[in-house]
Enzyme design. Structure first.
Site, PDB file in Angstrom:
ATOM      1  N   ALA A 255       0.818  -1.213   0.000  1.00  0.00           N
ATOM      2  CA  ALA A 255       0.000   0.000   0.000  1.00  0.00           C
ATOM      3  C   ALA A 255       0.861   1.275   0.000  1.00  0.00           C
ATOM      4  CB  ALA A 255      -0.891  -0.008   1.239  1.00  0.00           C
ATOM      5  N   PRO A 256       0.447   2.340  -0.692  1.00  0.00           N
ATOM      6  CA  PRO A 256      -0.838   2.549  -1.374  1.00  0.00           C
ATOM      7  C   PRO A 256      -0.905   2.035  -2.813  1.00  0.00           C
ATOM      8  CG  PRO A 256       0.417   4.585  -1.396  1.00  0.00           C
ATOM      9  CD  PRO A 256       1.251   3.575  -0.649  1.00  0.00           C
ATOM     10  N   GLY A 257       0.049   1.189  -3.210  1.00  0.00           N
ATOM     11  CA  GLY A 257      -0.144   0.464  -4.463  1.00  0.00           C
ATOM     12  C   GLY A 257       0.581   1.022  -5.677  1.00  0.00           C
ATOM     13  N   LYS A 259       3.708   0.665  -6.686  1.00  0.00           N
ATOM     14  CA  LYS A 259       4.544  -0.332  -7.387  1.00  0.00           C
ATOM     15  C   LYS A 259       3.693  -1.508  -7.853  1.00  0.00           C
ATOM     16  CE  LYS A 259       8.487   1.227  -4.756  1.00  0.00           C
ATOM     17  NZ  LYS A 259       7.752   1.932  -3.698  1.00  0.00           N
ATOM     18  N   ASP A 320       8.946  -4.145  -0.376  1.00  0.00           N
ATOM     19  CA  ASP A 320       9.200  -2.700  -0.223  1.00  0.00           C
ATOM     20  C   ASP A 320       9.039  -2.442   1.280  1.00  0.00           C
ATOM     21  OD1 ASP A 320       9.590  -0.055  -0.770  1.00  0.00           O
ATOM     22  OD2 ASP A 320       7.642   0.290  -1.707  1.00  0.00           O
ATOM     23  N   CYS A 373      13.085   3.013   1.113  1.00  0.00           N
ATOM     24  CA  CYS A 373      13.345   4.423   0.787  1.00  0.00           C
ATOM     25  C   CYS A 373      14.229   4.990   1.898  1.00  0.00           C
ATOM     26  CB  CYS A 373      12.061   5.216   0.574  1.00  0.00           C
ATOM     27  SG  CYS A 373      10.898   5.120   1.928  1.00  0.00           S
TER      28      CYS A 373
END
Ligand SMILES: C[S@@+](CC[C@H](N)C(=O)[O-])C[C@H]1O[C@@H](n2cnc3c(N)ncnc32)[C@H](O)[C@@H]1O
Length: 432
Positions: A255-257, A259, A320, A373
């Site tokens: 989420a939030p989607g 990738k 992620d 990130c």
């Protein structure tokens, strides 16, 4: 509340004093603002959070008596007023009058004279105060928080100044063109027709920078799925997965989607499971996919556990991972006020647990892409190096030839090719 300056002051207070993230606080505070009010409010909040030590110093210099902590809301409002005077987007008299009006909206009528006086003082003294700070840069902290500055200095002794500078700048607006809706050339032609200035990446033609940034409602066909807002660094994930049609894929922290959608735009998957622990964020994934006319199976669950898993292994896994987000401070300046040095070890432990758990869910010969990130080696190359040494059936599938067991993966620093700070490492599971 419909006053953008008042909402901005409340949001800054929620971050600095109440340690709430903007994603928690802002939707509630800004619910009565229209789209342009939301944009203006966000501009005020981000600018003040990026440079609060400076505005705080100016307020202390200009006020005759020290403002007490119970006046913090007014302090933040005055900082919003000072930023408006600096940015010169609104006429100075209007900036002052509107900020004084905001103090009334915040039920601080008794302090409106103080707001007015301090902003008028700032109008007169701004250039001298700014000159003083330029000549005496160590008067205040004009960089990242001390703990982060120290960690970055250890990791990048020569690069730390550049990283701090890039992290405190306004980020660029990158778009990802949806090849299922239009070709890159078609979309760029429409941008030109709409007189929206852009730069197309020469190597990745679906990756376009809009400069100056604009609201998405100005973008051609945005609500019909023509494109998505996504930093160029985040756009590398789907490419690095070596996708082939007919694969089964797990997007483990989806989420939030952003990738998830990119993967679905690029390949005909047999199955894509988009997992996330946060149901509200998962609902945003649903919205993203609906706008782009894409489909995935959304699963609410914990990637460090197996309770949600049906036991079928995947060809590809994207992890992620939850991380310090130290690579995206330019997009989320609240991170500087919310993160603490102690969080890093906890995040590293969680990432390790998730990585270990997901590895069992990968098919032999399958690829797991680890992404964060973050720009801290503890969460990135050290995490992956330790995993590779622990896990017999895992090897590095290098993105660049220079990678090694001690220095695996691709560390992007904020500002590199105008990208966010990001990390990617590709791991391949031995065939049985
Ligand atoms: C960096 S964000 C993901 C961004 C997303 N991949 C995208 O491109 O739009 C990390 C996500 O991990 C989720 N998360 C955190 N801990 C988790 C866990 N234990 N299991 C599953 N998801 C988790 C968070 O809710 C958050 O949505």
């Amino acid at each position: 509340m419909k006053n953008t300056r008042a909402v901005a002051a409340l949001a800054i207070q929620a971050v600095i004093d109440d340690k709430q993230s903007l994603s928690q606080a802002l939707p509630r505070l800004a619910e009565n603002l229209d789209e342009s009010g939301k944009g203006q409010c966000q501009d005020f909040i981000y600018a003040v959070l990026r440079a609060f030590p400076k505005y705080n110093y100016f307020i202390n210099q200009l006020s005759h008596t020290k403002l007490k902590p119970e006046l913090n809301l007014i302090r933040y409002l005055i900082a919003v007023g000072m930023y408006q005077l600096d940015s010169k987007r609104v006429a100075e008299h209007a900036a002052i009058a509107e900020t004084v009006e905001a103090s009334r909206v915040l039920n601080k009528d008794g302090l409106s004279a103080l707001v007015n006086a301090l902003l008028r003082n700032y109008q007169r003294e701004a250039s001298a105060l700014n000159q003083y700070l330029t000549a005496n840069p160590n008067t205040i902290r004009q960089t990242l928080p001390d703990w982060l500055q120290k960690m970055l200095k250890d990791a990048y002794p020569k690069g730390v100044k550049k990283i701090a500078k890039a992290s405190l700048q306004k980020p660029p607006m990158w778009l990802r063109i949806n090849p299922r809706a239009n070709t890159a050339d078609e979309f760029c032609q429409q941008l030109s027709q709409a007189e929206i200035a852009f730069k197309q990446d020469p190597k990745q033609r679906e990756c376009v920078q809009i400069d100056p940034p604009c609201n998405v409602d100005k973008l051609p066909g945005f609500f019909a799925g023509s494109s998505s807002v996504q930093d160029k660094a985040a756009q590398q994930a789907a490419r690095l997965l070596e996708l082939k049609d007919g694969q089964t894929i797990l997007d483990a922290c989806a989420a939030p989607g952003g990738k998830t959608a990119h993967i679905l735009e690029l390949s005909e998957v047999a199955k894509l499971d988009a997992l996330d622990i946060d149901e509200q964020r998962l609902a945003r994934t649903e919205k993203t996919l609906t706008r782009l006319k894409l489909k995935a199976r959304l699963i609410s669950g914990d990637a460090s556990q197996t309770t949600w898993w049906d036991g079928t292994q995947y060809d590809r896994i994207l992890l992620d991972a939850p991380c310090s987000a130290t690579g995206v401070i330019r997009r989320h300046p609240d991170i500087m006020y919310l993160r603490r040095a102690e969080d890093i070890a906890q995040l590293v432990a969680l990432q390790k647990q998730i990585l270990h758990n997901l590895w069992a869910m990968l098919k032999p010969g399958g690829i797991l892409l680890y992404a964060t990130c973050s720009i801290l080696p503890q969460e990135n190359k050290q995490q992956i190096s330790a995993f590779l040494q622990r896990q017999d059936n895992a090897s590095l599938l290098p993105i660049f030839a220079t990678e090694s067991l001690q220095d695996p993966g691709w560390q992007i620093l904020p500002g590199n090719q105008n990208m966010d700070g990001f990390y990617y490492a590709r791991l391949i599971k031995a065939s049985d």
